[in-house]
Design a protein around this motif. Structure first.
Motif, PDB file in Angstrom:
ATOM      1  N   ASP A  45     -49.003 -56.529  68.665  1.00  0.00           N
ATOM      2  CA  ASP A  45     -47.807 -55.815  69.078  1.00  0.00           C
ATOM      3  C   ASP A  45     -47.575 -56.058  70.571  1.00  0.00           C
ATOM      4  OD1 ASP A  45     -45.693 -54.210  69.560  1.00  0.00           O
ATOM      5  OD2 ASP A  45     -46.657 -52.319  68.993  1.00  0.00           O
ATOM      6  N   PRO A  46     -46.748 -57.021  70.901  1.00  0.00           N
ATOM      7  CA  PRO A  46     -46.499 -57.326  72.313  1.00  0.00           C
ATOM      8  C   PRO A  46     -45.660 -56.266  73.024  1.00  0.00           C
ATOM      9  CG  PRO A  46     -45.100 -58.678  70.930  1.00  0.00           C
ATOM     10  CD  PRO A  46     -46.010 -57.944  70.006  1.00  0.00           C
ATOM     11  N   ASN A  47     -45.327 -55.173  72.322  1.00  0.00           N
ATOM     12  CA  ASN A  47     -44.636 -54.055  72.957  1.00  0.00           C
ATOM     13  C   ASN A  47     -45.615 -52.994  73.459  1.00  0.00           C
ATOM     14  OD1 ASN A  47     -41.747 -54.743  72.138  1.00  0.00           O
ATOM     15  ND2 ASN A  47     -42.738 -54.641  70.130  1.00  0.00           N
ATOM     16  N   GLU A  48     -46.853 -53.080  73.020  1.00  0.00           N
ATOM     17  CA  GLU A  48     -47.814 -52.024  73.309  1.00  0.00           C
ATOM     18  C   GLU A  48     -48.188 -51.990  74.786  1.00  0.00           C
ATOM     19  OE1 GLU A  48     -52.294 -50.536  71.952  1.00  0.00           O
ATOM     20  OE2 GLU A  48     -51.386 -52.347  71.114  1.00  0.00           O
ATOM     21  N   LEU A  49     -48.334 -50.774  75.324  1.00  0.00           N
ATOM     22  CA  LEU A  49     -48.792 -50.578  76.694  1.00  0.00           C
ATOM     23  C   LEU A  49     -50.260 -50.174  76.649  1.00  0.00           C
ATOM     24  CD1 LEU A  49     -45.785 -48.441  78.030  1.00  0.00           C
ATOM     25  CD2 LEU A  49     -46.120 -50.915  78.277  1.00  0.00           C
TER      26      LEU A  49
ATOM     27  N   GLN B 120     -50.790 -58.619  83.280  1.00  0.00           N
ATOM     28  CA  GLN B 120     -50.235 -58.323  81.960  1.00  0.00           C
ATOM     29  C   GLN B 120     -48.787 -57.892  82.123  1.00  0.00           C
ATOM     30  OE1 GLN B 120     -53.098 -56.933  79.284  1.00  0.00           O
ATOM     31  NE2 GLN B 120     -51.721 -55.620  78.131  1.00  0.00           N
ATOM     32  N   VAL B 121     -47.933 -58.354  81.216  1.00  0.00           N
ATOM     33  CA  VAL B 121     -46.499 -58.099  81.325  1.00  0.00           C
ATOM     34  C   VAL B 121     -45.961 -57.548  80.013  1.00  0.00           C
ATOM     35  CG1 VAL B 121     -45.913 -60.481  80.655  1.00  0.00           C
ATOM     36  CG2 VAL B 121     -44.268 -59.116  82.008  1.00  0.00           C
ATOM     37  N   ARG B 122     -44.936 -56.708  80.118  1.00  0.00           N
ATOM     38  CA  ARG B 122     -44.239 -56.189  78.952  1.00  0.00           C
ATOM     39  C   ARG B 122     -42.743 -56.099  79.272  1.00  0.00           C
ATOM     40  NH1 ARG B 122     -48.036 -57.616  76.770  1.00  0.00           N
ATOM     41  NH2 ARG B 122     -49.572 -56.484  75.549  1.00  0.00           N
ATOM     42  N   ILE B 123     -41.921 -56.140  78.233  1.00  0.00           N
ATOM     43  CA  ILE B 123     -40.503 -55.821  78.402  1.00  0.00           C
ATOM     44  C   ILE B 123     -40.403 -54.320  78.631  1.00  0.00           C
ATOM     45  CG2 ILE B 123     -38.235 -55.771  77.309  1.00  0.00           C
ATOM     46  CD1 ILE B 123     -39.007 -58.274  75.761  1.00  0.00           C
ATOM     47  N   ALA B 124     -39.653 -53.916  79.647  1.00  0.00           N
ATOM     48  CA  ALA B 124     -39.616 -52.501  80.022  1.00  0.00           C
ATOM     49  C   ALA B 124     -38.381 -51.773  79.529  1.00  0.00           C
ATOM     50  CB  ALA B 124     -39.700 -52.371  81.548  1.00  0.00           C
ATOM     51  N   ASN B 125     -37.288 -52.482  79.271  1.00  0.00           N
ATOM     52  CA  ASN B 125     -36.040 -51.795  78.937  1.00  0.00           C
ATOM     53  C   ASN B 125     -35.847 -51.570  77.444  1.00  0.00           C
ATOM     54  OD1 ASN B 125     -35.741 -54.773  79.229  1.00  0.00           O
ATOM     55  ND2 ASN B 125     -33.715 -54.417  78.345  1.00  0.00           N
ATOM     56  N   ARG B 126     -36.750 -52.118  76.618  1.00  0.00           N
ATOM     57  CA  ARG B 126     -36.598 -51.988  75.167  1.00  0.00           C
ATOM     58  C   ARG B 126     -37.871 -52.441  74.489  1.00  0.00           C
ATOM     59  NH1 ARG B 126     -35.426 -57.169  72.847  1.00  0.00           N
ATOM     60  NH2 ARG B 126     -35.188 -58.752  74.494  1.00  0.00           N
ATOM     61  N   THR B 127     -37.950 -52.199  73.199  1.00  0.00           N
ATOM     62  CA  THR B 127     -38.959 -52.826  72.356  1.00  0.00           C
ATOM     63  C   THR B 127     -38.254 -53.803  71.424  1.00  0.00           C
ATOM     64  OG1 THR B 127     -38.793 -50.995  70.775  1.00  0.00           O
ATOM     65  CG2 THR B 127     -40.562 -50.879  72.416  1.00  0.00           C
ATOM     66  N   SER B 128     -39.051 -54.641  70.761  1.00  0.00           N
ATOM     67  CA  SER B 128     -38.456 -55.658  69.893  1.00  0.00           C
ATOM     68  C   SER B 128     -39.406 -55.982  68.752  1.00  0.00           C
ATOM     69  CB  SER B 128     -38.162 -56.922  70.705  1.00  0.00           C
ATOM     70  OG  SER B 128     -37.803 -57.995  69.843  1.00  0.00           O
ATOM     71  N   GLY B 129     -38.819 -56.284  67.609  1.00  0.00           N
ATOM     72  CA  GLY B 129     -39.607 -56.711  66.463  1.00  0.00           C
ATOM     73  C   GLY B 129     -39.659 -58.217  66.320  1.00  0.00           C
ATOM     74  N   ALA B 130     -39.160 -58.943  67.306  1.00  0.00           N
ATOM     75  CA  ALA B 130     -39.165 -60.409  67.242  1.00  0.00           C
ATOM     76  C   ALA B 130     -40.590 -60.935  67.242  1.00  0.00           C
ATOM     77  CB  ALA B 130     -38.386 -60.988  68.419  1.00  0.00           C
ATOM     78  N   ASP B 131     -40.750 -62.122  66.650  1.00  0.00           N
ATOM     79  CA  ASP B 131     -42.074 -62.740  66.646  1.00  0.00           C
ATOM     80  C   ASP B 131     -42.571 -62.940  68.073  1.00  0.00           C
ATOM     81  OD1 ASP B 131     -42.064 -62.845  63.897  1.00  0.00           O
ATOM     82  OD2 ASP B 131     -41.333 -64.935  63.824  1.00  0.00           O
ATOM     83  N   PRO B 132     -43.877 -62.799  68.286  1.00  0.00           N
ATOM     84  CA  PRO B 132     -44.413 -62.974  69.635  1.00  0.00           C
ATOM     85  C   PRO B 132     -44.311 -64.421  70.101  1.00  0.00           C
ATOM     86  CG  PRO B 132     -46.190 -62.666  68.058  1.00  0.00           C
ATOM     87  CD  PRO B 132     -44.925 -62.398  67.314  1.00  0.00           C
ATOM     88  N   ALA B 133     -44.087 -64.568  71.399  1.00  0.00           N
ATOM     89  CA  ALA B 133     -44.011 -65.892  72.013  1.00  0.00           C
ATOM     90  C   ALA B 133     -44.999 -65.958  73.168  1.00  0.00           C
ATOM     91  CB  ALA B 133     -42.600 -66.166  72.514  1.00  0.00           C
TER      92      ALA B 133
ATOM     93  N   LEU C 246     -38.681 -56.582  83.129  1.00  0.00           N
ATOM     94  CA  LEU C 246     -40.105 -56.764  82.842  1.00  0.00           C
ATOM     95  C   LEU C 246     -40.918 -55.851  83.739  1.00  0.00           C
ATOM     96  CD1 LEU C 246     -40.584 -60.637  82.482  1.00  0.00           C
ATOM     97  CD2 LEU C 246     -39.892 -58.957  80.758  1.00  0.00           C
ATOM     98  N   VAL C 247     -42.045 -55.390  83.228  1.00  0.00           N
ATOM     99  CA  VAL C 247     -42.982 -54.600  84.016  1.00  0.00           C
ATOM    100  C   VAL C 247     -44.318 -55.326  84.034  1.00  0.00           C
ATOM    101  CG1 VAL C 247     -43.577 -53.160  82.008  1.00  0.00           C
ATOM    102  CG2 VAL C 247     -44.114 -52.363  84.333  1.00  0.00           C
ATOM    103  N   VAL C 248     -44.849 -55.555  85.222  1.00  0.00           N
ATOM    104  CA  VAL C 248     -46.161 -56.158  85.396  1.00  0.00           C
ATOM    105  C   VAL C 248     -47.110 -55.072  85.862  1.00  0.00           C
ATOM    106  CG1 VAL C 248     -47.502 -57.889  86.652  1.00  0.00           C
ATOM    107  CG2 VAL C 248     -45.185 -58.414  85.888  1.00  0.00           C
ATOM    108  N   ALA C 249     -48.246 -54.944  85.182  1.00  0.00           N
ATOM    109  CA  ALA C 249     -49.168 -53.833  85.426  1.00  0.00           C
ATOM    110  C   ALA C 249     -50.118 -54.123  86.575  1.00  0.00           C
ATOM    111  CB  ALA C 249     -49.971 -53.544  84.155  1.00  0.00           C
ATOM    112  N   ALA C 250     -50.705 -53.050  87.089  1.00  0.00           N
ATOM    113  CA  ALA C 250     -51.822 -53.098  88.049  1.00  0.00           C
ATOM    114  C   ALA C 250     -51.487 -53.862  89.322  1.00  0.00           C
ATOM    115  CB  ALA C 250     -53.071 -53.679  87.378  1.00  0.00           C
ATOM    116  N   THR C 251     -50.298 -53.622  89.855  1.00  0.00           N
ATOM    117  CA  THR C 251     -49.877 -54.309  91.073  1.00  0.00           C
ATOM    118  C   THR C 251     -49.908 -53.392  92.299  1.00  0.00           C
ATOM    119  OG1 THR C 251     -47.538 -53.832  90.661  1.00  0.00           O
ATOM    120  CG2 THR C 251     -48.406 -55.920  89.795  1.00  0.00           C
ATOM    121  N   GLY C 252     -50.618 -52.276  92.210  1.00  0.00           N
ATOM    122  CA  GLY C 252     -50.657 -51.349  93.334  1.00  0.00           C
ATOM    123  C   GLY C 252     -51.415 -51.868  94.538  1.00  0.00           C
ATOM    124  N   ALA C 253     -52.349 -52.786  94.322  1.00  0.00           N
ATOM    125  CA  ALA C 253     -53.194 -53.272  95.419  1.00  0.00           C
ATOM    126  C   ALA C 253     -52.890 -54.731  95.730  1.00  0.00           C
ATOM    127  CB  ALA C 253     -54.669 -53.125  95.064  1.00  0.00           C
TER     128      ALA C 253
END
Length: 475
Positions: A7-11, A371-384, A415-422
């Protein structure tokens, strides 16, 4: 590379801030109580976002754990927030209010800490090339401890303290010869590098410090690297440092009161890394035990402990929001795919965003992955299979080397990229004349701007010959 691409939508809550959630109806990312689209609409893109509640909670948890373990072995501990990870007035205040001291490494960082109202006695001043002016400012401000990094600094600090009529507390930074298993540019305890002095020289250098009435030597300091997951390096480094303490005590005529083991504790930037990150309570217990063992082995009192965490405090509290500009599929040929075989991808989708190495230099500097995720929506499209890249004129301008997103990721997506605080904002640049993004703090109370972003006019204003439209020419 994330290990679970079902699930490429999972956080992954081990990577993203624990307060980050998907809206159950729209699938949009919410940070604190604010949606990603609201943040972009109000503050622009790219955008650094810090969760204040998460940063404070992590600071508090780390301090309490290290203090409790120090008490268990019969001593006390001071936890310095390593400001080089990310320092602005608000962050310095958060750290101070959560009971952390603050470690600075330049006159500019010192100015920020003082402007934030941090008690000067709870500031430590690092740096391998502190100018006489910076040292004078630090001494005059009442900075609690100055870390001496080279022999010449002993004379400089002693002179500044003598002129101010005070006795300045100092530590000596040494290289234990132990370094973490990490990127060469991150390993800072090699003998052949710019920081500190060889441990074998410690007695001579400490004797020189003790010869100055204006200096109070309180202990050794060592930093063995960054992004460390195992305690082995800390254990050996602490043992080597403490092996010198009996001789230093003979020189001083009393036991050496402190030992600073630095920082470098690692965090998870991807789901795969999350498997390797130890529990903080376990790390604190191991650190305390290794110091207690060293004190017994070398028959010295257990010293007051100091630590300098930065990344582990602020890194997981931050994310960066970007807007997608273009996407481009690129065929992958055989062994060049560089993707897990079970994914079976024959192409990689290049996803270009409106930032890049100017707001996150770590992938270019260290080969770091995120790690990156789409932030404005989720999608059921096949993962790329995707590579998120920036807009700079560099082939190495990569934000995320490899991850998996829904295959319908498209222009206009957030897009949201995680763990960029430092080490993202603090290493930011204006390469290609891109203005640096602002920093917004979110919490359960909402969102607020804490660091202004730059505009193109801000960059133009640095040019002496520039004048805003309508202004008369200068003579």
């Amino acid at each position: 590379m994330t290990t679970d691409v079902s699930d490429p939508n999972e956080l992954d809550q081990r990577v993203f801030p624990p307060t980050a959630r998907r809206d159950p109806e729209t699938g949009e990312l919410r940070l604190g109580v604010v949606s990603a689209s609201t943040l972009i609409s109000q503050y622009g893109s790219p955008l650094y976002v810090l969760d204040e509640d998460v940063a404070r909670a992590r600071a508090r948890t780390i301090r309490v754990a290290l203090e409790a373990e120090a008490e268990r072995i019969g001593t006390t501990a001071t936890v310095y927030y390593a400001g080089k990870a990310l320092l602005c007035i608000d962050v310095a205040r958060w750290m101070s209010e959560e009971g952390l001291a603050v470690d600075v490494a330049s006159g500019g960082e010192l100015a920020v800490a003082l402007a934030a109202g941090v008690d000067p006695s709870r500031i430590g001043f690092h740096g391998n090339n502190k100018s006489e002016q910076e040292i004078g400012r630090a001494v005059g401000a009442g900075v609690g401890t100055i870390v001496i990094d080279s022999e010449i600094e002993t004379e400089r600090v002693a002179a500044a303290a003598r002129a101010a009529g005070i006795r300045q507390r100092v530590r000596l930074r040494v290289n234990s010869g132990v370094h973490a298993s990490t990127h060469d540019y991150l390993a800072t305890a090699h003998e052949d590098q710019k920081f500190g002095q060889p441990l074998s020289d410690a007695p001579r250098l400490v004797a020189a410090i003790l010869a100055h009435d204006s200096l109070e030597f309180v202990g050794l300091h060592c930093h063995i690297g960054s992004q460390i997951f195992a305690a082995d390096g800390f254990r050996e480094s602490a043992r080597r440092l403490m092996a010198v303490y009996p001789e230093l005590a003979r020189l001083a005529g009393h036991s050496i009161p402190e030992l600073n083991l630095g920082g470098g504790f690692g965090i998870a930037y991807t789901s795969a890394q999350a498997e390797d990150v130890p529990a903080l309570a376990d790390v604190a217990r191991e650190l305390a035990d290794m110091v207690a063992d060293g004190a017994r082995e070398f028959e010295v009192p257990v010293p007051h402990l100091a630590f300098e965490p930065g990344r582990i405090v602020i890194g997981p509290a931050g994310v960066t929001l970007y807007t997608v500009g273009t996407t481009k599929p690129v065929p992958l040929a055989g062994s060049d795919a560089a993707a897990p075989a079970d994914l079976g991808h024959s192409e990689r989708l290049y996803v270009s965003v409106d930032g890049g190495m100017s707001d996150n230099a770590r992938p270019a500097l260290y080969g770091a992955d995120y790690q990156v995720r789409i932030a404005n929506r989720t999608s059921g499209a096949d993962p790329a299979l995707v590579r998120v890249v920036g807009k700079h004129c560099e082939a190495g301008d990569i934000v995320v080397h490899r991850d998996v997103l829904p295959g319908d990721v498209r222009a206009g997506d957030t897009l949201v990229v995680a763990a960029t605080g430092a080490y993202c904002w603090s290493l930011a640049s204006n390469y290609n004349h891109l203005p640096r993004p602002p920093i917004v703090a979110v919490s359960g109370r909402g969102a607020r701007l804490i660091v202004h972003g730059e505009t193109e006019d801000d960059l133009l204003a640095k040019n002496v010959s520039w004048r805003p439209e309508g202004d008369p020419p200068t003579a």
